[in-house]
Design a protein around this motif. Structure first.
Motif, PDB file in Angstrom:
ATOM      1  N   LYS A 107       0.829  -1.202   0.000  1.00 16.67           N
ATOM      2  CA  LYS A 107       0.000   0.000   0.000  1.00 16.67           C
ATOM      3  C   LYS A 107       0.862   1.250   0.000  1.00 16.67           C
ATOM      4  N   THR A 108       0.474   2.186  -0.830  1.00 15.27           N
ATOM      5  CA  THR A 108       1.164   3.467  -0.856  1.00 15.27           C
ATOM      6  C   THR A 108       1.060   4.109   0.521  1.00 15.27           C
ATOM      7  N   GLY A 109       2.185   4.500   1.082  1.00  9.07           N
ATOM      8  CA  GLY A 109       2.184   5.071   2.420  1.00  9.07           C
ATOM      9  C   GLY A 109       2.380   4.055   3.524  1.00  9.07           C
ATOM     10  N   GLY A 110       2.501   2.792   3.150  1.00 10.80           N
ATOM     11  CA  GLY A 110       2.775   1.760   4.151  1.00 10.80           C
ATOM     12  C   GLY A 110       1.522   1.068   4.653  1.00 10.80           C
ATOM     13  N   LYS A 111       1.697   0.160   5.565  1.00  8.94           N
ATOM     14  CA  LYS A 111       0.592  -0.641   6.082  1.00  8.94           C
ATOM     15  C   LYS A 111      -0.424   0.233   6.813  1.00  8.94           C
ATOM     16  N   GLN A 112      -1.690  -0.121   6.624  1.00 11.17           N
ATOM     17  CA  GLN A 112      -2.758   0.572   7.339  1.00 11.17           C
ATOM     18  C   GLN A 112      -3.153  -0.151   8.619  1.00 11.17           C
ATOM     19  N   GLY A 113      -2.629  -1.348   8.801  1.00 14.89           N
ATOM     20  CA  GLY A 113      -2.865  -2.112  10.019  1.00 14.89           C
ATOM     21  C   GLY A 113      -1.631  -2.926  10.355  1.00 14.89           C
ATOM     22  N   ARG A 114      -1.340  -3.070  11.635  1.00  7.45           N
ATOM     23  CA  ARG A 114      -0.102  -3.754  12.044  1.00  7.45           C
ATOM     24  C   ARG A 114      -0.084  -5.216  11.638  1.00  7.45           C
ATOM     25  N   GLY A 115      -1.264  -5.808  11.463  1.00 10.93           N
ATOM     26  CA  GLY A 115      -1.318  -7.222  11.141  1.00 10.93           C
ATOM     27  C   GLY A 115      -1.277  -7.550   9.665  1.00 10.93           C
ATOM     28  N   GLU A 116      -1.227  -6.544   8.815  1.00 12.20           N
ATOM     29  CA  GLU A 116      -1.181  -6.799   7.385  1.00 12.20           C
ATOM     30  C   GLU A 116       0.141  -7.438   6.971  1.00 12.20           C
ATOM     31  N   SER A 117       0.096  -8.190   5.870  1.00 19.10           N
ATOM     32  CA  SER A 117       1.293  -8.829   5.321  1.00 19.10           C
ATOM     33  C   SER A 117       1.544  -8.319   3.907  1.00 19.10           C
ATOM     34  N   THR A 118       2.807  -8.164   3.574  1.00 19.88           N
ATOM     35  CA  THR A 118       3.191  -7.770   2.226  1.00 19.88           C
ATOM     36  C   THR A 118       3.752  -8.979   1.475  1.00 19.88           C
ATOM     37  N   PRO A 119       3.803  -8.927   0.155  1.00 21.95           N
ATOM     38  CA  PRO A 119       4.444 -10.006  -0.592  1.00 21.95           C
ATOM     39  C   PRO A 119       5.904 -10.233  -0.189  1.00 21.95           C
ATOM     40  N   SER A 120       6.609  -9.186   0.168  1.00 24.71           N
ATOM     41  CA  SER A 120       8.004  -9.349   0.604  1.00 24.71           C
ATOM     42  C   SER A 120       8.082 -10.176   1.876  1.00 24.71           C
ATOM     43  N   GLU A 121       7.144  -9.949   2.791  1.00 22.49           N
ATOM     44  CA  GLU A 121       7.119 -10.747   4.021  1.00 22.49           C
ATOM     45  C   GLU A 121       6.729 -12.185   3.734  1.00 22.49           C
ATOM     46  N   LEU A 122       5.796 -12.382   2.824  1.00 24.28           N
ATOM     47  CA  LEU A 122       5.443 -13.752   2.444  1.00 24.28           C
ATOM     48  C   LEU A 122       6.636 -14.457   1.826  1.00 24.28           C
ATOM     49  N   ALA A 123       7.436 -13.743   1.044  1.00 30.83           N
ATOM     50  CA  ALA A 123       8.628 -14.347   0.444  1.00 30.83           C
ATOM     51  C   ALA A 123       9.610 -14.808   1.520  1.00 30.83           C
ATOM     52  N   GLN A 124       9.735 -14.053   2.600  1.00 35.12           N
ATOM     53  CA  GLN A 124      10.606 -14.466   3.706  1.00 35.12           C
ATOM     54  C   GLN A 124      10.115 -15.777   4.316  1.00 35.12           C
ATOM     55  N   VAL A 125       8.813 -15.879   4.524  1.00 37.70           N
ATOM     56  CA  VAL A 125       8.235 -17.096   5.099  1.00 37.70           C
ATOM     57  C   VAL A 125       8.405 -18.272   4.147  1.00 37.70           C
ATOM     58  N   ALA A 126       8.142 -18.047   2.870  1.00 39.90           N
ATOM     59  CA  ALA A 126       8.245 -19.121   1.878  1.00 39.90           C
ATOM     60  C   ALA A 126       9.669 -19.663   1.785  1.00 39.90           C
ATOM     61  N   ALA A 127      10.651 -18.815   2.006  1.00 37.34           N
ATOM     62  CA  ALA A 127      12.044 -19.260   1.982  1.00 37.34           C
ATOM     63  C   ALA A 127      12.339 -20.212   3.142  1.00 37.34           C
ATOM     64  N   ARG A 128      11.639 -20.015   4.266  1.00 35.93           N
ATOM     65  CA  ARG A 128      11.847 -20.883   5.429  1.00 35.93           C
ATOM     66  C   ARG A 128      11.064 -22.190   5.315  1.00 35.93           C
ATOM     67  N   PHE A 129      10.052 -22.203   4.449  1.00 34.88           N
ATOM     68  CA  PHE A 129       9.226 -23.398   4.262  1.00 34.88           C
ATOM     69  C   PHE A 129       9.169 -23.733   2.766  1.00 34.88           C
ATOM     70  N   PRO A 130      10.291 -24.161   2.208  1.00 30.39           N
ATOM     71  CA  PRO A 130      10.361 -24.328   0.744  1.00 30.39           C
ATOM     72  C   PRO A 130       9.454 -25.420   0.180  1.00 30.39           C
ATOM     73  N   GLN A 131       9.010 -26.362   1.017  1.00 27.12           N
ATOM     74  CA  GLN A 131       8.143 -27.430   0.529  1.00 27.12           C
ATOM     75  C   GLN A 131       6.669 -27.049   0.554  1.00 27.12           C
ATOM     76  N   GLN A 132       6.354 -25.941   1.238  1.00 30.24           N
ATOM     77  CA  GLN A 132       4.969 -25.513   1.346  1.00 30.24           C
ATOM     78  C   GLN A 132       4.592 -24.622   0.176  1.00 30.24           C
ATOM     79  N   LYS A 133       3.405 -24.846  -0.375  1.00 26.43           N
ATOM     80  CA  LYS A 133       2.906 -24.003  -1.449  1.00 26.43           C
ATOM     81  C   LYS A 133       2.068 -22.866  -0.866  1.00 26.43           C
ATOM     82  N   PHE A 134       2.377 -21.651  -1.288  1.00 25.72           N
ATOM     83  CA  PHE A 134       1.670 -20.463  -0.852  1.00 25.72           C
ATOM     84  C   PHE A 134       1.032 -19.773  -2.051  1.00 25.72           C
ATOM     85  N   ILE A 135      -0.144 -19.199  -1.812  1.00 27.39           N
ATOM     86  CA  ILE A 135      -0.761 -18.342  -2.816  1.00 27.39           C
ATOM     87  C   ILE A 135      -0.749 -16.916  -2.281  1.00 27.39           C
TER      88      ILE A 135
END
Length: 294
Positions: free
Chosen positions: A166-194
């Motif tokens: 989101k332009t201007g950053g997260k509007q809620g502390r609990g939101e996730s960005t694709p960059s954060e999902l990429a960090q998680v996916a790197a730690r769980f390489p066998q798991q499929k994420f959408i």
């Protein structure tokens, strides 16, 4: 001869049927059954049926609340705990059309573990949805996700993670960005994420998940803009894109045309509109077949 499909600006019925469309993001009543049971959800599904039929969709996935505090409606949460059969009634009402995933609350790991075992391990659900807003939202890099993802992997289930830049950053502390999902996916390489909604700002998002082959991007929820699918195919490959309609809160024309009107091959369109999602669900569907035969 003019058919209903061509009159509506859609491909012919034969072409639509050849896509074997499986919709990964169906949101009737935002999956709220309503305090009176399934009536609110049923009404919204019925509202979507004309579009579903016009598009010749084969299957649609919705994200059920299961009484984990994923809504702010306390009466609804109580209903779901008292009458859990409400959760699967839509699947029984439309068995050939619907399948489901459950919404988890990573703030409550023990209850989410129980829900995973009940609804995915022993029940009919095929995966989980982590929200980007509301009381259950928690950034996907939080440590609470780790035991849940380990169990999800054991069940061969799929993860749909709501994401947005989101332009201007997260509007809620609990939101996730694709960059954060990429960090998680790197730690769980066998798991499929959408990556739901391709992260909203899709150019930035596609680049953020590009190097994590276990992340697929989903197409719904943002205004159709030229070049989205073409860039995703170019950067990720057509095999890493899944179609979502966001029906009935988005339009059939807007969401389906993102794929059918773009400049890619018919084979690539078939991958995006159905083949990739069927392949993604193959392991858990097979697991459930094997369990039923024991």
């Amino acid at each position: 001869m003019t058919t209903e499909s061509t009159r509506l600006g859609l491909p012919s019925v034969e072409i639509l049927e050849s896509y074997h469309i499986w919709d990964s993001y169906f949101t009737p009543a935002h999956s709220y059954p309503g305090r009176d049971g399934t009536q609110r959800l049923y009404a919204d599904i019925k509202t979507a049926l004309p579009a579903i039929r016009k598009g010749r969709f084969e299957k649609l996935c919705y994200f059920a609340h299961v009484g984990l505090g994923t809504t702010t409606d306390q009466e609804l949460e109580a209903l779901l705990k008292k009458q859990p059969e409400v959760i699967t009634q839509p699947l029984r009402r439309w068995p050939d059309m619907l399948f489901g995933m459950i919404q988890l609350n990573p703030h409550d790991v023990p209850a989410s573990m129980d829900a995973l075992n009940r609804w995915v391990g022993e029940g009919p659900m095929l995966g989980v949805y982590f929200s980007g807003g509301g009381p259950a939202a928690l950034t996907c890099t939080h440590p609470n996700f780790e035991p849940l993802l380990e169990r999800i992997g054991e069940l061969n289930a799929v993860v749909m993670q709501h994401t947005w830049f989101k332009t201007g950053g997260k509007q809620g502390r609990g939101e996730s960005t694709p960059s954060e999902l990429a960090q998680v996916a790197a730690r769980f390489p066998q798991q499929k994420f959408i990556c739901a909604h391709a992260g909203g700002e899709w150019e930035k998002s596609i680049r953020a998940v590009r190097d994590q082959p276990n992340i697929l991007v989903e197409t719904s929820g943002f205004d159709a803009t030229a070049g989205f699918i073409e860039m995703a195919v170019r950067e990720l490959g057509a095999e890493r894109i899944v179609f979502g309609s966001h029906l009935p809160s988005r339009s059939l024309g807007t969401e389906l045309s993102k794929v059918i009107a773009c400049e890619i091959t018919e084979a690539e369109k078939r991958l995006i509109l159905g083949e990739n999602y069927r392949l993604l669900l193959q392991s858990i569907l097979q697991s459930k077949v094997e369990k039923s035969q024991r």
